[in-house]
Scaffold this motif. Structure first.
Motif, PDB file in Angstrom:
ATOM      1  N   TRP A  91       0.837  -1.200   0.000  1.00 56.16           N
ATOM      2  CA  TRP A  91       0.000   0.000   0.000  1.00 56.16           C
ATOM      3  C   TRP A  91       0.870   1.248   0.000  1.00 56.16           C
ATOM      4  CZ3 TRP A  91      -3.174  -2.330   4.583  1.00 56.16           C
ATOM      5  CH2 TRP A  91      -3.982  -3.372   4.090  1.00 56.16           C
ATOM      6  N   SER A  92       0.283   2.355  -0.364  1.00 61.80           N
ATOM      7  CA  SER A  92       1.021   3.613  -0.450  1.00 61.80           C
ATOM      8  C   SER A  92       1.571   4.014   0.922  1.00 61.80           C
ATOM      9  CB  SER A  92       0.099   4.723  -0.967  1.00 61.80           C
ATOM     10  OG  SER A  92       0.710   5.981  -0.844  1.00 61.80           O
ATOM     11  N   ASP A  93       2.784   4.564   0.923  1.00 62.73           N
ATOM     12  CA  ASP A  93       3.366   5.031   2.182  1.00 62.73           C
ATOM     13  C   ASP A  93       2.788   6.381   2.601  1.00 62.73           C
ATOM     14  OD1 ASP A  93       4.568   6.767   0.414  1.00 62.73           O
ATOM     15  OD2 ASP A  93       6.622   6.189   0.884  1.00 62.73           O
ATOM     16  N   SER A  94       1.754   6.827   1.896  1.00 60.28           N
ATOM     17  CA  SER A  94       1.055   8.053   2.299  1.00 60.28           C
ATOM     18  C   SER A  94       0.181   7.805   3.524  1.00 60.28           C
ATOM     19  CB  SER A  94       0.168   8.570   1.160  1.00 60.28           C
ATOM     20  OG  SER A  94       0.943   8.970   0.062  1.00 60.28           O
ATOM     21  N   TYR A  95      -0.035   6.512   3.831  1.00 62.13           N
ATOM     22  CA  TYR A  95      -0.945   6.164   4.921  1.00 62.13           C
ATOM     23  C   TYR A  95      -0.213   5.532   6.094  1.00 62.13           C
ATOM     24  CZ  TYR A  95      -4.071   6.637   0.937  1.00 62.13           C
ATOM     25  OH  TYR A  95      -4.724   7.116  -0.174  1.00 62.13           O
ATOM     26  N   GLU A  96      -0.696   5.856   7.268  1.00 59.26           N
ATOM     27  CA  GLU A  96      -0.217   5.228   8.497  1.00 59.26           C
ATOM     28  C   GLU A  96      -1.420   4.583   9.163  1.00 59.26           C
ATOM     29  OE1 GLU A  96       2.719   6.324  12.248  1.00 59.26           O
ATOM     30  OE2 GLU A  96       2.010   7.904  10.903  1.00 59.26           O
ATOM     31  N   PHE A  97      -1.432   3.256   9.186  1.00 59.46           N
ATOM     32  CA  PHE A  97      -2.589   2.505   9.684  1.00 59.46           C
ATOM     33  C   PHE A  97      -2.425   2.144  11.161  1.00 59.46           C
ATOM     34  CE2 PHE A  97      -2.492   1.661   5.117  1.00 59.46           C
ATOM     35  CZ  PHE A  97      -3.816   1.899   4.762  1.00 59.46           C
ATOM     36  N   TYR A  98      -3.547   2.210  11.877  1.00 56.35           N
ATOM     37  CA  TYR A  98      -3.578   1.858  13.289  1.00 56.35           C
ATOM     38  C   TYR A  98      -4.709   0.855  13.514  1.00 56.35           C
ATOM     39  CZ  TYR A  98      -0.627   5.980  13.852  1.00 56.35           C
ATOM     40  OH  TYR A  98       0.387   6.903  13.751  1.00 56.35           O
ATOM     41  N   PRO A  99      -4.426  -0.454  13.345  1.00 66.72           N
ATOM     42  CA  PRO A  99      -5.475  -1.454  13.547  1.00 66.72           C
ATOM     43  C   PRO A  99      -5.752  -1.702  15.028  1.00 66.72           C
ATOM     44  CG  PRO A  99      -3.417  -2.524  12.927  1.00 66.72           C
ATOM     45  CD  PRO A  99      -3.160  -1.041  12.860  1.00 66.72           C
ATOM     46  N   ILE A 100      -7.018  -1.888  15.353  1.00 65.01           N
ATOM     47  CA  ILE A 100      -7.463  -2.169  16.722  1.00 65.01           C
ATOM     48  C   ILE A 100      -8.281  -3.446  16.704  1.00 65.01           C
ATOM     49  CG2 ILE A 100      -8.967  -1.404  18.611  1.00 65.01           C
ATOM     50  CD1 ILE A 100      -8.383   1.460  17.838  1.00 65.01           C
ATOM     51  N   ASN A 101      -8.063  -4.331  17.658  1.00 65.94           N
ATOM     52  CA  ASN A 101      -8.840  -5.558  17.773  1.00 65.94           C
ATOM     53  C   ASN A 101     -10.052  -5.309  18.669  1.00 65.94           C
ATOM     54  OD1 ASN A 101      -9.843  -8.132  17.951  1.00 65.94           O
ATOM     55  ND2 ASN A 101      -8.015  -9.039  18.879  1.00 65.94           N
ATOM     56  N   ALA A 102     -11.248  -5.339  18.086  1.00 64.42           N
ATOM     57  CA  ALA A 102     -12.474  -5.138  18.868  1.00 64.42           C
ATOM     58  C   ALA A 102     -12.824  -6.377  19.684  1.00 64.42           C
ATOM     59  CB  ALA A 102     -13.636  -4.786  17.945  1.00 64.42           C
ATOM     60  N   LYS A 103     -12.289  -7.538  19.275  1.00 64.84           N
ATOM     61  CA  LYS A 103     -12.475  -8.826  19.962  1.00 64.84           C
ATOM     62  C   LYS A 103     -13.894  -9.372  19.882  1.00 64.84           C
ATOM     63  CE  LYS A 103      -8.628  -8.080  23.134  1.00 64.84           C
ATOM     64  NZ  LYS A 103      -8.156  -8.064  24.526  1.00 64.84           N
ATOM     65  N   SER A 104     -14.801  -8.622  19.291  1.00 65.16           N
ATOM     66  CA  SER A 104     -16.181  -9.082  19.100  1.00 65.16           C
ATOM     67  C   SER A 104     -16.921  -8.058  18.253  1.00 65.16           C
ATOM     68  CB  SER A 104     -16.890  -9.251  20.442  1.00 65.16           C
ATOM     69  OG  SER A 104     -18.276  -9.489  20.255  1.00 65.16           O
ATOM     70  N   ALA A 105     -17.817  -8.533  17.406  1.00 59.87           N
ATOM     71  CA  ALA A 105     -18.615  -7.613  16.590  1.00 59.87           C
ATOM     72  C   ALA A 105     -19.440  -6.675  17.463  1.00 59.87           C
ATOM     73  CB  ALA A 105     -19.527  -8.402  15.657  1.00 59.87           C
ATOM     74  N   SER A 106     -19.898  -7.189  18.592  1.00 58.69           N
ATOM     75  CA  SER A 106     -20.745  -6.371  19.477  1.00 58.69           C
ATOM     76  C   SER A 106     -19.986  -5.194  20.081  1.00 58.69           C
ATOM     77  CB  SER A 106     -21.333  -7.234  20.599  1.00 58.69           C
ATOM     78  OG  SER A 106     -20.300  -7.816  21.377  1.00 58.69           O
ATOM     79  N   ASN A 107     -18.657  -5.268  20.093  1.00 58.44           N
ATOM     80  CA  ASN A 107     -17.849  -4.173  20.657  1.00 58.44           C
ATOM     81  C   ASN A 107     -17.555  -3.061  19.644  1.00 58.44           C
ATOM     82  OD1 ASN A 107     -17.608  -5.498  23.149  1.00 58.44           O
ATOM     83  ND2 ASN A 107     -15.753  -6.565  22.520  1.00 58.44           N
ATOM     84  N   ILE A 108     -17.796  -3.343  18.374  1.00 60.76           N
ATOM     85  CA  ILE A 108     -17.405  -2.393  17.329  1.00 60.76           C
ATOM     86  C   ILE A 108     -18.064  -1.021  17.471  1.00 60.76           C
ATOM     87  CG2 ILE A 108     -17.555  -1.916  14.840  1.00 60.76           C
ATOM     88  CD1 ILE A 108     -16.952  -4.876  14.357  1.00 60.76           C
ATOM     89  N   PRO A 109     -19.398  -0.927  17.663  1.00 63.99           N
ATOM     90  CA  PRO A 109     -20.019   0.402  17.711  1.00 63.99           C
ATOM     91  C   PRO A 109     -19.458   1.315  18.793  1.00 63.99           C
ATOM     92  CG  PRO A 109     -21.700  -1.273  17.385  1.00 63.99           C
ATOM     93  CD  PRO A 109     -20.426  -2.000  17.705  1.00 63.99           C
ATOM     94  N   SER A 110     -19.257   0.793  20.003  1.00 63.73           N
ATOM     95  CA  SER A 110     -18.765   1.644  21.094  1.00 63.73           C
ATOM     96  C   SER A 110     -17.316   2.057  20.851  1.00 63.73           C
ATOM     97  CB  SER A 110     -18.892   0.922  22.441  1.00 63.73           C
ATOM     98  OG  SER A 110     -18.143  -0.280  22.451  1.00 63.73           O
ATOM     99  N   ILE A 111     -16.496   1.135  20.302  1.00 65.95           N
ATOM    100  CA  ILE A 111     -15.107   1.478  19.995  1.00 65.95           C
ATOM    101  C   ILE A 111     -15.065   2.513  18.883  1.00 65.95           C
ATOM    102  CG2 ILE A 111     -12.912   0.603  19.097  1.00 65.95           C
ATOM    103  CD1 ILE A 111     -13.544  -2.059  20.477  1.00 65.95           C
ATOM    104  N   PHE A 112     -15.903   2.330  17.869  1.00 67.78           N
ATOM    105  CA  PHE A 112     -15.960   3.298  16.773  1.00 67.78           C
ATOM    106  C   PHE A 112     -16.306   4.689  17.308  1.00 67.78           C
ATOM    107  CE2 PHE A 112     -17.836   5.757  13.412  1.00 67.78           C
ATOM    108  CZ  PHE A 112     -17.094   5.431  12.283  1.00 67.78           C
ATOM    109  N   GLN A 113     -17.297   4.747  18.165  1.00 72.53           N
ATOM    110  CA  GLN A 113     -17.715   6.044  18.723  1.00 72.53           C
ATOM    111  C   GLN A 113     -16.574   6.709  19.481  1.00 72.53           C
ATOM    112  OE1 GLN A 113     -20.622   6.128  22.060  1.00 72.53           O
ATOM    113  NE2 GLN A 113     -21.777   7.567  20.780  1.00 72.53           N
ATOM    114  N   ASP A 114     -15.881   5.931  20.327  1.00 72.61           N
ATOM    115  CA  ASP A 114     -14.786   6.489  21.127  1.00 72.61           C
ATOM    116  C   ASP A 114     -13.632   6.966  20.242  1.00 72.61           C
ATOM    117  OD1 ASP A 114     -16.204   5.960  23.420  1.00 72.61           O
ATOM    118  OD2 ASP A 114     -15.122   4.127  23.910  1.00 72.61           O
ATOM    119  N   VAL A 115     -13.267   6.133  19.260  1.00 71.35           N
ATOM    120  CA  VAL A 115     -12.145   6.482  18.392  1.00 71.35           C
ATOM    121  C   VAL A 115     -12.494   7.689  17.519  1.00 71.35           C
ATOM    122  CG1 VAL A 115     -10.691   5.692  16.486  1.00 71.35           C
ATOM    123  CG2 VAL A 115     -11.228   4.136  18.362  1.00 71.35           C
ATOM    124  N   TYR A 116     -13.703   7.695  16.988  1.00 70.97           N
ATOM    125  CA  TYR A 116     -14.119   8.810  16.135  1.00 70.97           C
ATOM    126  C   TYR A 116     -14.120  10.126  16.907  1.00 70.97           C
ATOM    127  CZ  TYR A 116     -16.965  11.745  13.099  1.00 70.97           C
ATOM    128  OH  TYR A 116     -17.426  12.783  12.324  1.00 70.97           O
TER     129      TYR A 116
END
Length: 209
Positions: A35-60
């Motif tokens: 991938w292009s070096d224009s991007y710096e990716f920060y992956p996070i493990n939600a550990k469950s689909a049910s955790n995604i919405p709250s993590i998304f809200q906090d990170v956003y």
């Protein structure tokens, strides 16, 4: 004395991964430098689909990233948990249908994308028991149950050559999240390989309308 060049500013992208399969797959693709070096990716493990919405809200709301993406399964019809994820992301961003622009999905599961590095495959279920023969056929990993060592072993088999094979395969399948054996992964691969970051501006502009 000449001045040293200023470090190149990179686009900061957070990717919330549903679980260990998504996390290890994404991290391995990062390691390949495809991938292009224009991007710096920060992956996070939600550990469950049910955790995604709250993590998304906090990170956003942290406002630390230029864009926040999600990498997850749709599971099987009627896609109840996946629909909840989309609804809550739309609510966080206060915009209808915006979730469709920030979610990297695989129907029924991310293993569809992972196995596409090694051959043609059409998974019909998330069931590891049902999929184990296909996983063994394409990776050599027996009795797959998504144990950490198994996930890492498969991820390490991904390389620059079969990345191109995967990209070609996922480009041929449908990009609609309510269709079995579909994924929009190829759209995001094109984004990540493109250095100008215009796609992020378009998504953010859509949110601001």
């Amino acid at each position: 004395m000449s001045k040293l060049p200023k470090p190149k500013k990179r686009h900061r992208i957070c990717v919330i991964c549903e679980g260990y399969e998504e996390l290890e797959c994404f991290k391995r693709l990062m390691e390949l430098n495809v991938w292009s070096d224009s991007y710096e990716f920060y992956p996070i493990n939600a550990k469950s689909a049910s955790n995604i919405p709250s993590i998304f809200q906090d990170v956003y709301k942290s406002d630390r990233y230029e864009i926040v993406l999600v990498f997850c399964d749709t599971d099987k019809s009627p896609y109840k948990e996946y629909s909840i994820i989309k609804k809550k992301i739309n609510g966080t961003l206060n915009k209808r249908k915006v979730a469709e622009k920030v979610i990297i999905f695989a129907n029924p599961c991310t293993m569809q994308i992972i196995l596409s590095h090694f051959g043609d495959v059409s998974l019909k279920t998330q069931s590891k028991k049902t999929n184990e023969n296909e996983i063994e056929r394409l990776t050599g990993i027996k009795n797959y149950r998504a144990h950490e060592d198994q996930i890492k072993a498969i991820s390490q088999k991904i390389n620059r050559r079969n990345y191109k094979d995967m990209k070609a395969r996922v480009a041929k399948i449908l990009h609609t999240d309510d269709t079995l054996c579909s994924t929009n992964m190829s759209i995001f691969l094109e984004y990540f390989e493109n250095s100008d970051g215009h796609w992020m501006k378009e998504i953010n502009s859509y949110m601001d309308k």
